[in-house]
Design an enzyme around this catalytic site. Structure first.
Site, short mmCIF file in Angstrom:
data_model
loop_
_atom_site.label_atom_id
_atom_site.label_comp_id
_atom_site.label_asym_id
_atom_site.label_seq_id
_atom_site.Cartn_x
_atom_site.Cartn_y
_atom_site.Cartn_z
N ASP A 178 -6.56 20.64 -5.00
CA ASP A 178 -6.03 20.42 -3.82
C ASP A 178 -6.85 20.51 -2.50
O ASP A 178 -6.79 21.09 -1.57
CB ASP A 178 -5.03 21.45 -3.59
CG ASP A 178 -3.95 21.87 -4.75
OD1 ASP A 178 -3.61 20.93 -5.29
OD2 ASP A 178 -4.08 23.05 -4.86
N GLU A 195 4.74 16.26 -2.56
CA GLU A 195 3.90 17.46 -1.91
C GLU A 195 2.71 17.05 -1.10
O GLU A 195 2.32 15.95 -1.12
CB GLU A 195 3.52 18.55 -3.15
CG GLU A 195 4.70 19.10 -3.76
CD GLU A 195 4.31 19.91 -4.77
OE1 GLU A 195 5.08 20.77 -5.28
OE2 GLU A 195 3.37 19.74 -5.48
#
Length: 513
Positions: free
Chosen positions: A20, A202
């Site tokens: 991420d 997301e």
């Protein structure tokens, strides 16, 4: 560039569990943060002046007051395995900090992230003038609930937070104007673009280029169907126009050394070029492949065609990495060292004697990320000062270790509710090093091979005696689940364990028997 490969050829810029990623630039320097989940200190922060060679600067959340994490479960306390058919409960694995964003605005660095353990408080925000710290105490945006929070400022200086919200069932991307210094919401939340219809939209990241706002998303889940998509609008409030060539990056359905690609964040270079960091995984072994070092950070170039970003995975040659290290713990603890659920400084002292790990009535772990396909780690510890040894962890239910308990050398392998313990006799007053390494094995049939074989050993001088071995697939994300990667380090079981040295070395994956 000697030994250079590109992301398209399977080389990350930050190897090992570094998922991420989010990036920003200040002057000629770049900064990247990524998820740390249950480990403390939280949110590793890397810096680079060329985008391809990165140095670990520190960890953003390095004080107990900034980071609340659940303690490790009793998996590591030597609790007995339950009866057949009983699944023991896992503890803190893959909880904690999900997908931070780093930005720079008016002389300050800002980081936002959701601590899933206290998600009801909303995402937290910290800031600092110097990325090396100190970072402020967190403020929480109580008027927004979700994960993968993002920060952006408009031309009037107003700050907005975007995030992926799961309130009300189906996930959606929401946004609201906030005060980042207090966490106060200054306007009603509104919906942004919801993606192309893929699973789990997301990781929203908003940025400006010319007259357009751009919004990148991760879609498809973080497994094999992961992808990066993008839309643009003249206003934050929409309407949003999706790119005609979405997804702009994905490896789903193709043979490629890097899979699970997604979660992209873009940055502009000083000369006006653009680049993107994104996560990917490197599966190995038989179908469908197993990845063991977690999701890693990769780099691609970005060109602009008709106002849309186009990804070039071959744009940046990445030099051959040098991950080897030897730590004698004489100075302050290096930021590579973390612990699940507890700050290492709560139980570790460093100095001329090495590292002293105090176990008290809890098992303690001091670990760092494995960063290579094959490696060897060794520890030289004082068996007479306290019980403990070397430990390889994926989570509380999937680990291997070589430990000295009550003067006896013991190897332990745990896979879920299954455990194998082998005792190898009383430790002599002067024993060699203990270690764990990975390699390949010609004795395993080709169609049954996992990503590697894990060996537990004791070493005297240059001779290693294997204590046990196990197929590495059982310590992969595909088997164990979760979102982290393998961590290697030292465990203390009781008393005070003295660790003289710890070494980690990348290897060629020498064949094991």
């Amino acid at each position: 560039m000697t030994g250079a490969l590109t992301a398209d050829e399977g080389r990350p810029v930050i190897a090992g569990f570094a998922s991420d990623p989010s990036i920003c630039r200040v002057g000629d320097s770049y900064y990247v943060v990524h998820s740390s989940f249950e480990y403390s200190p939280g949110i590793p922060l890397w810096t680079s002046d060329n985008l391809t060679e990165w140095r670990l600067l520190g960890n953003v959340l390095d004080r107990e007051s900034q980071l609340e994490l659940p303690a490790m479960s009793t998996w590591l306390d030597g609790s007995p395995v339950g009866p057949p058919g009983v699944v023991l409960q896992s503890g803190a694995g893959s909880t904690g900090l999900f997908a931070p964003t780093i930005r720079h605005h008016e002389g300050r660095f800002w980081v936002t992230v959701t601590n899933i353990n206290v998600a009801e408080r909303g995402p937290l925000i910290v800031s600092a003038e110097d990325p090396a710290g100190p970072w402020t105490e967190p403020v929480y945006v109580s008027g927004l609930r979700g994960i993968d929070s993002d920060l952006v400022w408009d031309d009037e200086g107003h700050c907005y937070m975007a995030l992926s919200s799961y309130e009300g069932g189906a996930p959606r991307i929401r946004c609201a104007r906030i005060d980042p210094t207090t966490g106060t919401r200054l306007g009603d939340p509104f919906d942004l673009w919801q993606g192309t219809g893929g699973l789990a939209p997301e990781a929203p990241h908003l940025f400006r280029r010319a007259e357009w706002w751009y919004l990148t998303l991760a879609e498809g889940g973080t497994e094999r169907t992961h992808a990066v998509t993008v839309a643009r609008s003249k206003s934050l409030y929409g309407p949003w126009e999706p790119a005609p060539h979405n997804p702009i990056l994905t490896h789903r359905g193709i043979e490629h050394p890097v899979q699970n690609t997604g979660h992209g964040d873009l940055v502009e270079t000083p000369d006006g070029e653009w680049a993107m960091v994104y996560l990917g995984a490197r599966p190995r072994g038989v179908t469908a492949g197993f990845y063991v070092n977690g999701r890693e950070t990769f780099l691609a170039g970005i060109s602009w065609v008709d106002g849309w970003p186009v990804v070039d995975e071959t744009a940046y040659p990445v030099p051959e990495p040098a991950h080897d290290f030897r730590d004698d713990f004489e100075s302050s603890l290096h930021p590579r060292w973390v612990s699940p659920g507890t700050a290492p400084l709560a139980f570790v002292e460093t100095g001329a004697e090495g590292a002293l790990l105090t176990a008290d009535d809890h098992t303690r772990l001091l670990v760092c990320r494995t960063r290579d396909e094959h490696w060897c780690a060794e520890v030289d510890a004082d068996a007479r000062a306290g019980d403990g040894g070397i430990h390889l962890r994926l989570d509380e239910a999937h680990f291997v270790e070589v430990v000295i308990v009550d003067g006896e050398l013991t190897s332990r392998i745990r896979i879920g509710s299954l455990e194998r313990v082998r005792r190898h006799g009383v430790v002599p007053s002067r024993m060699g090093r203990i270690g764990i390494r990975t390699g390949t094995s010609d004795s395993i049939a080709l169609l049954r091979r996992g990503p590697d074989v894990i060996e537990l050993f004791v070493a005297e001088n240059d001779k290693r005696s294997v204590l046990d071995r196990i197929d590495g697939r059982y310590f992969s994300t595909e088997v164990a689940g979760g979102w982290t990667g393998r961590m290697i380090g030292v465990t203390a079981r009781s008393g005070v364990l003295r660790v003289a040295t710890f070494s980690y070395t990348a290897t060629t994956g020498e064949t094991t028997s």
